[in-house]
Design a protein around this motif. Sequence first.
Motif, short mmCIF file in Angstrom:
data_model
loop_
_atom_site.label_atom_id
_atom_site.label_comp_id
_atom_site.label_asym_id
_atom_site.label_seq_id
_atom_site.Cartn_x
_atom_site.Cartn_y
_atom_site.Cartn_z
N THR A 55 0.85 -1.20 0.00
CA THR A 55 0.00 0.00 0.00
C THR A 55 0.88 1.24 0.00
O THR A 55 1.97 1.25 0.59
N VAL A 57 -5.40 -2.14 4.40
CA VAL A 57 -6.38 -1.80 3.38
C VAL A 57 -7.61 -1.14 4.00
O VAL A 57 -8.28 -0.31 3.37
N PHE A 80 -2.64 0.34 -3.92
CA PHE A 80 -2.34 -0.88 -3.19
C PHE A 80 -2.46 -2.07 -4.13
O PHE A 80 -3.17 -2.04 -5.14
#
Length: 321
Positions: free
Chosen positions: A3, A18, A34
């Motif tokens: 990410t 996430v 990501f």
Amino acid sequence: MHTRVYKNGTVEKSGFPVADVSDYVCDPGCVVWFDLCAPTEADLGVIGEELGLHELAVEDVLNDHQRPKLDIYESHLFLTVYSVHLDDEGMLDPVEINIFVTRNALVTVRENDRFDIYEVVKRWDAGKGMAGHGVSYLLHGLLDYVVDGHFALVQELDAQVEDLEDALFGQTGTNRDLQRRHFALRKNMVRFRKVILPMREVVNALLRRDLHVAEGEMTPYYQDVYDHVLRVAEWIDSLRELVGNLREAHLAEQGFRLNEIMKRLTGWAAIIAVPTAITGFYGQNVPYPGEGQLWGFWASTLVVALASVALYTVFKKKDWL
């Protein structure tokens, strides 16, 4: 999982969960990237909720062997491309890469880890001055790396065609080996062509102004990628035609060799037929000159030898032997 979040063209943070993506996506000044490698259906569900992805696009990620394409949805774009290379056995090994593109987020979903995402990140970091273009710059870096891989592969296939041509006309391999190499080469080209031809449509569609992807300073960069895709497509078509011509030349050469063998066998058969006829004649139960005498034997032997030498000389002069 990888990410990153960019702000004002620089990497502000990386390696965050996430689940935090929605916090950054809400900020118009942030660009989020990501990457997922072989995600589960649950992982894709989380992504879909965070970015509001269309269910059909998520479904396409779960279904393998998609055609290279660009799907346009209301809130995002969905791309399927393939990175290609040759495995240890020399066969084409494509890796499917699915890409979600939103206004300020880029999501890459790799089929497996044979696609080196770190090389893409290095390419992004090498052009920090362009990172201010946000998602457009990140998508270009990814596509540029993929197409460069296509270009490297078609060069390798070109070298294999030249090696096959040298082996064919230099007669440095057996027919079975040449046929195996020819079959493997044609199979790789057919599979590669299925990847590169739709890729032209994908990159060409990204150049549309209404998609707002290739805009401003990024337009020439996308046009350069499109030019490379066209060159690879034209190159692979010319190689397929050349391989087809090599196959026809190989078959023609085999036919020529067979004719040469048959011509020589026919010549030797004619030479053998003469003494066979003479000895067969003298072996009949009828009187003949010199029957039962030594000079008759030597006379028949001399006739056989002279006739055979005469036929051999004539056939050799005509290049039949």
